[in-house]
Scaffold this motif. Structure first.
Motif, PDB file in Angstrom:
ATOM      1  N   THR A 175     108.024  20.994  84.289  1.00  0.00           N
ATOM      2  CA  THR A 175     108.940  21.236  85.395  1.00  0.00           C
ATOM      3  C   THR A 175     110.304  21.646  84.856  1.00  0.00           C
ATOM      4  O   THR A 175     110.594  21.509  83.664  1.00  0.00           O
ATOM      5  N   LYS A 176     111.170  22.124  85.737  1.00  0.00           N
ATOM      6  CA  LYS A 176     112.531  22.466  85.324  1.00  0.00           C
ATOM      7  C   LYS A 176     113.273  21.225  84.832  1.00  0.00           C
ATOM      8  O   LYS A 176     114.071  21.299  83.895  1.00  0.00           O
ATOM      9  N   SER A 177     112.986  20.083  85.443  1.00  0.00           N
ATOM     10  CA  SER A 177     113.660  18.843  85.033  1.00  0.00           C
ATOM     11  C   SER A 177     113.225  18.413  83.636  1.00  0.00           C
ATOM     12  O   SER A 177     114.053  18.010  82.808  1.00  0.00           O
ATOM     13  N   SER A 178     111.919  18.469  83.360  1.00  0.00           N
ATOM     14  CA  SER A 178     111.446  18.057  82.042  1.00  0.00           C
ATOM     15  C   SER A 178     111.925  19.019  80.970  1.00  0.00           C
ATOM     16  O   SER A 178     112.206  18.625  79.837  1.00  0.00           O
ATOM     17  N   ASN A 179     112.034  20.301  81.325  1.00  0.00           N
ATOM     18  CA  ASN A 179     112.552  21.270  80.373  1.00  0.00           C
ATOM     19  C   ASN A 179     114.041  21.046  80.113  1.00  0.00           C
ATOM     20  O   ASN A 179     114.510  21.142  78.973  1.00  0.00           O
ATOM     21  N   LEU A 180     114.802  20.732  81.171  1.00  0.00           N
ATOM     22  CA  LEU A 180     116.229  20.453  81.014  1.00  0.00           C
ATOM     23  C   LEU A 180     116.457  19.248  80.119  1.00  0.00           C
ATOM     24  O   LEU A 180     117.419  19.207  79.334  1.00  0.00           O
ATOM     25  N   LEU A 181     115.554  18.266  80.203  1.00  0.00           N
ATOM     26  CA  LEU A 181     115.698  17.060  79.399  1.00  0.00           C
ATOM     27  C   LEU A 181     115.617  17.382  77.905  1.00  0.00           C
ATOM     28  O   LEU A 181     116.199  16.666  77.084  1.00  0.00           O
ATOM     29  N   PHE A 182     114.927  18.456  77.538  1.00  0.00           N
ATOM     30  CA  PHE A 182     114.867  18.863  76.138  1.00  0.00           C
ATOM     31  C   PHE A 182     116.280  19.126  75.617  1.00  0.00           C
ATOM     32  O   PHE A 182     116.650  18.675  74.528  1.00  0.00           O
ATOM     33  N   SER A 183     117.080  19.864  76.377  1.00  0.00           N
ATOM     34  CA  SER A 183     118.454  20.163  75.953  1.00  0.00           C
ATOM     35  C   SER A 183     119.313  18.904  75.913  1.00  0.00           C
ATOM     36  O   SER A 183     120.136  18.730  75.005  1.00  0.00           O
ATOM     37  N   ILE A 184     119.126  18.018  76.878  1.00  0.00           N
ATOM     38  CA  ILE A 184     119.913  16.778  76.921  1.00  0.00           C
ATOM     39  C   ILE A 184     119.605  15.916  75.698  1.00  0.00           C
ATOM     40  O   ILE A 184     120.519  15.372  75.048  1.00  0.00           O
ATOM     41  N   LEU A 185     118.332  15.786  75.362  1.00  0.00           N
ATOM     42  CA  LEU A 185     117.947  14.962  74.220  1.00  0.00           C
ATOM     43  C   LEU A 185     118.296  15.644  72.895  1.00  0.00           C
ATOM     44  O   LEU A 185     118.525  14.959  71.896  1.00  0.00           O
ATOM     45  N   ALA A 186     118.355  16.975  72.877  1.00  0.00           N
ATOM     46  CA  ALA A 186     118.799  17.674  71.670  1.00  0.00           C
ATOM     47  C   ALA A 186     120.238  17.299  71.342  1.00  0.00           C
ATOM     48  O   ALA A 186     120.598  17.137  70.167  1.00  0.00           O
ATOM     49  N   VAL A 187     121.067  17.130  72.360  1.00  0.00           N
ATOM     50  CA  VAL A 187     122.461  16.713  72.130  1.00  0.00           C
ATOM     51  C   VAL A 187     122.496  15.315  71.524  1.00  0.00           C
ATOM     52  O   VAL A 187     123.301  15.035  70.626  1.00  0.00           O
ATOM     53  N   ARG A 188     121.613  14.428  71.991  1.00  0.00           N
ATOM     54  CA  ARG A 188     121.536  13.097  71.372  1.00  0.00           C
ATOM     55  C   ARG A 188     121.223  13.232  69.875  1.00  0.00           C
ATOM     56  O   ARG A 188     121.838  12.561  69.046  1.00  0.00           O
ATOM     57  N   GLN A 189     120.251  14.083  69.545  1.00  0.00           N
ATOM     58  CA  GLN A 189     119.918  14.288  68.136  1.00  0.00           C
ATOM     59  C   GLN A 189     121.142  14.736  67.350  1.00  0.00           C
ATOM     60  O   GLN A 189     121.455  14.191  66.283  1.00  0.00           O
ATOM     61  N   TYR A 190     121.835  15.749  67.851  1.00  0.00           N
ATOM     62  CA  TYR A 190     122.969  16.290  67.118  1.00  0.00           C
ATOM     63  C   TYR A 190     124.082  15.247  66.966  1.00  0.00           C
ATOM     64  O   TYR A 190     124.773  15.217  65.947  1.00  0.00           O
ATOM     65  N   ARG A 191     124.238  14.409  67.973  1.00  0.00           N
ATOM     66  CA  ARG A 191     125.243  13.341  67.863  1.00  0.00           C
ATOM     67  C   ARG A 191     124.857  12.354  66.785  1.00  0.00           C
ATOM     68  O   ARG A 191     125.692  11.919  65.990  1.00  0.00           O
ATOM     69  N   TRP A 192     123.581  11.958  66.753  1.00  0.00           N
ATOM     70  CA  TRP A 192     123.124  11.033  65.709  1.00  0.00           C
ATOM     71  C   TRP A 192     123.294  11.659  64.330  1.00  0.00           C
ATOM     72  O   TRP A 192     123.614  10.965  63.358  1.00  0.00           O
ATOM     73  N   TYR A 193     123.070  12.967  64.234  1.00  0.00           N
ATOM     74  CA  TYR A 193     123.215  13.657  62.959  1.00  0.00           C
ATOM     75  C   TYR A 193     124.677  13.814  62.550  1.00  0.00           C
ATOM     76  O   TYR A 193     124.959  14.205  61.420  1.00  0.00           O
ATOM     77  N   ARG A 194     125.591  13.568  63.486  1.00  0.00           N
ATOM     78  CA  ARG A 194     127.031  13.753  63.286  1.00  0.00           C
ATOM     79  C   ARG A 194     127.370  15.227  63.070  1.00  0.00           C
ATOM     80  O   ARG A 194     128.235  15.575  62.272  1.00  0.00           O
ATOM     81  N   PHE A 195     126.681  16.093  63.816  1.00  0.00           N
ATOM     82  CA  PHE A 195     127.006  17.503  63.790  1.00  0.00           C
ATOM     83  C   PHE A 195     128.331  17.738  64.510  1.00  0.00           C
ATOM     84  O   PHE A 195     128.583  17.147  65.566  1.00  0.00           O
ATOM     85  N   ASP A 196     129.154  18.587  63.945  1.00  0.00           N
ATOM     86  CA  ASP A 196     130.384  19.029  64.600  1.00  0.00           C
ATOM     87  C   ASP A 196     130.006  20.128  65.588  1.00  0.00           C
ATOM     88  O   ASP A 196     129.524  21.195  65.181  1.00  0.00           O
ATOM     89  N   PRO A 197     130.205  19.920  66.889  1.00  0.00           N
ATOM     90  CA  PRO A 197     129.726  20.906  67.866  1.00  0.00           C
ATOM     91  C   PRO A 197     130.371  22.287  67.726  1.00  0.00           C
ATOM     92  O   PRO A 197     129.809  23.272  68.212  1.00  0.00           O
ATOM     93  N   MET A 198     131.518  22.390  67.071  1.00  0.00           N
ATOM     94  CA  MET A 198     132.178  23.684  66.957  1.00  0.00           C
ATOM     95  C   MET A 198     131.796  24.427  65.675  1.00  0.00           C
ATOM     96  O   MET A 198     132.312  25.503  65.388  1.00  0.00           O
ATOM     97  N   ALA A 199     130.882  23.884  64.897  1.00  0.00           N
ATOM     98  CA  ALA A 199     130.476  24.505  63.636  1.00  0.00           C
ATOM     99  C   ALA A 199     129.446  25.612  63.869  1.00  0.00           C
ATOM    100  O   ALA A 199     128.909  25.787  64.965  1.00  0.00           O
ATOM    101  N   ARG A 200     129.161  26.361  62.797  1.00  0.00           N
ATOM    102  CA  ARG A 200     128.189  27.458  62.846  1.00  0.00           C
ATOM    103  C   ARG A 200     126.786  26.904  62.600  1.00  0.00           C
ATOM    104  O   ARG A 200     126.529  26.252  61.593  1.00  0.00           O
ATOM    105  N   PHE A 201     125.876  27.197  63.519  1.00  0.00           N
ATOM    106  CA  PHE A 201     124.503  26.700  63.487  1.00  0.00           C
ATOM    107  C   PHE A 201     123.585  27.890  63.188  1.00  0.00           C
ATOM    108  O   PHE A 201     123.726  28.959  63.770  1.00  0.00           O
ATOM    109  N   ALA A 202     122.627  27.690  62.278  1.00  0.00           N
ATOM    110  CA  ALA A 202     121.656  28.739  61.969  1.00  0.00           C
ATOM    111  C   ALA A 202     120.243  28.208  62.107  1.00  0.00           C
ATOM    112  O   ALA A 202     119.974  27.038  61.806  1.00  0.00           O
TER     113      ALA A 202
END
Length: 471
Positions: free
Chosen positions: A132-159
């Motif tokens: 569903t659109k909701s379950s797909n949206l949750l992928f992006s929400i949980l990806a942010v959790r991952q990046y926060r745990w990784y201590r990624f700087d959101p303004m950095a260059r991602f490849a």
């Protein structure tokens, strides 16, 4: 590194919402708070989500409507994670055979189908799941959790270096061709909600030397790619990592063994972060600094079960079985992922209280049929390749271990130039000295190319004892 609710809230504050996304502020704060809820409170939370999707499946999904009736159950019997034991484990063949009977005949008000997602099919026929659109949206929400745990700087260059089919499409809908770069102004998932730096995409089908040159040119701060691809990049740099901008790596899709992690981190000088997910489910868990995979209670329930379907105890390895809690288009209860992982039942040293499992050991379908003693032999070759002197391995680019039914092993090597006799001698000496008596025959062969598995994944170990993908 131990963390706390206060620290994670401070880290979340680094992420600045885009205009029009303020309505998500409370949601992201709640997701941070969930990471430190008391275990019993988390259990009740997951139970409420489980009860809701069970009620939906009992009425609107033909497969589960029939299953519950045959077992004399109603949706009211599935209200707590412990109630899942009343349902059978769902294997991939059953899911494939059930077809459209797994699809919901009706969705909850306001919910819509998003589209089909397929498993890679590396170890079997691909499984297709409607999200569903909701379950797909949750992928992006949980990806942010991952990046926060990784201590990624959101303004950095991602490849990202991935298969063309897994990279974003070009504006005209076509796939990104080899030799070309796709540059997006924001990160692929985090940029759906927050201000971020740019995201650069490149195909893994490009030769590894071109991938390395691309990284030198782009100078990203973070690189996401397959575990095997990261190892191939390390082989190609001849022990001198040239991407000085890099801060962290993110390994996806393929198993990252301890020896691979050691080799990659020592060569690049940066740590590797990992999550765990499936196209059939979405993001399932994220690896913490203590090496455990904490699963997302807002999205799924994970069980580690032995061959009899009994929960594994602390330190025991078993099947990773996942129940999706948010996908009302095609609910999956107790889906056997085919992966094997170690159970963890005690509190995690990282400070988070989300339930977790330990090291991912491998794919059941890849190891279940192997003769006893196979994996130690493969591990010996991995260790030998890891310890070979750098000057002898300078031209090594890829390797694959293959096991024949007559007991022979073959080490297939892709190189950028000739390898010295000393290289082969080193490996053979390690092989022969590691086993008492007469070791299995080992042939070292040089090849121009190693074929990828169905779905595009690279496999560094194959065996004639493994069943064919379509069996």
């Amino acid at each position: 590194m131990r963390t706390s609710l206060r620290q994670e809230m401070q880290e979340m504050a680094r992420w600045q919402l885009l205009p029009g996304r303020d309505s998500f502020r409370d949601l992201f704060s709640r997701f941070v708070a969930h990471e430190f809820m008391a275990p019993e409170e988390q259990r009740r939370f997951s139970g409420s989500l489980l009860a809701a999707i069970a009620r939906h499946a009992a009425v609107h999904v033909p497969y589960y409507r029939q299953l519950l009736a045959e077992r004399g159950l109603t949706a009211a019997d599935i209200r707590d994670p412990s109630d899942l034991r009343l349902l059978p484990v769902l294997k991939k063949p059953e899911l494939l055979l059930s077809g459209n009977r797994m699809l919901a005949e009706q969705l909850p008000p306001g919910e819509q189908n998003h589209g089909w997602f397929s498993s890679s099919g590396t170890t079997g026929k691909p499984v297709r799941v409607m999200h569903t659109k909701s379950s797909n949206l949750l992928f992006s929400i949980l990806a942010v959790r991952q990046y926060r745990w990784y201590r990624f700087d959101p303004m950095a260059r991602f490849a990202s270096i991935r298969l063309s089919s897994q990279n974003p499409a070009l504006p005209d809908g076509s796939l990104l061709p080899n030799g070309k770069t796709l540059k997006q102004p924001r990160w692929r998932y985090g940029g759906n909600f927050f201000h971020t730096g740019p995201h650069l995409h490149f195909n893994v089908e490009n030769p590894v030397e071109e991938q390395l040159a691309w990284l030198v040119e782009q100078q990203p701060h973070y690189l996401l790619s397959y575990s095997e691809t990261l190892e191939h990049l390390v082989f190609a740099c001849n022990g001198v990592w040239p991407v000085r901008s890099l801060r962290k790596l993110s390994a996806i899709a393929e198993q990252l063994t301890p020896s691979m992690r050691k080799r990659i981190e020592e060569t690049t000088g940066v740590p590797i972060e990992q999550g765990y997910g499936l196209n059939e489910i979405g993001l399932v868990a994220v690896r913490c600094s203590a090496g455990r995979y904490h699963w997302h209670v807002e999205h799924c329930i994970v069980e580690i079960l032995d061959e009899e379907g009994t929960p594994c105890g602390e330190g025991e390895a078993g099947h990773v079985v996942v129940t999706a809690l948010r996908n009302y288009a095609m609910p999956l209860f107790r889906y056997d992922t085919g992966d094997i992982a170690v159970a963890c039942t005690d509190a995690c040293p990282c400070g988070r209280t989300l339930p977790a499992f330990g090291e991912i050991v491998g794919r059941y379908s890849r190891i279940a049929f192997l003769p006893e003693g196979t994996l130690p032999k493969v591990g010996t070759l991995r260790s030998a390749l890891e310890s070979v002197p750098a000057e002898l391995a300078a031209n090594l680019r890829q390797f694959q271990v293959h096991q024949y039914r007559d007991g022979r092993f073959e080490l297939r090597l892709v190189t950028a130039g000739p390898m010295s006799e000393a290289f082969g001698g080193f490996l053979l000496e390690k092989w022969q000295s590691s086993f008492a008596g007469d070791p299995a025959p080992l042939d070292i062969v040089f090849v121009d190319h190693i074929e990828r598995a169905p779905g595009g994944k690279f496999q560094d170990f194959t065996s004639e004892f493994m069943p064919p993908p379509d069996s």
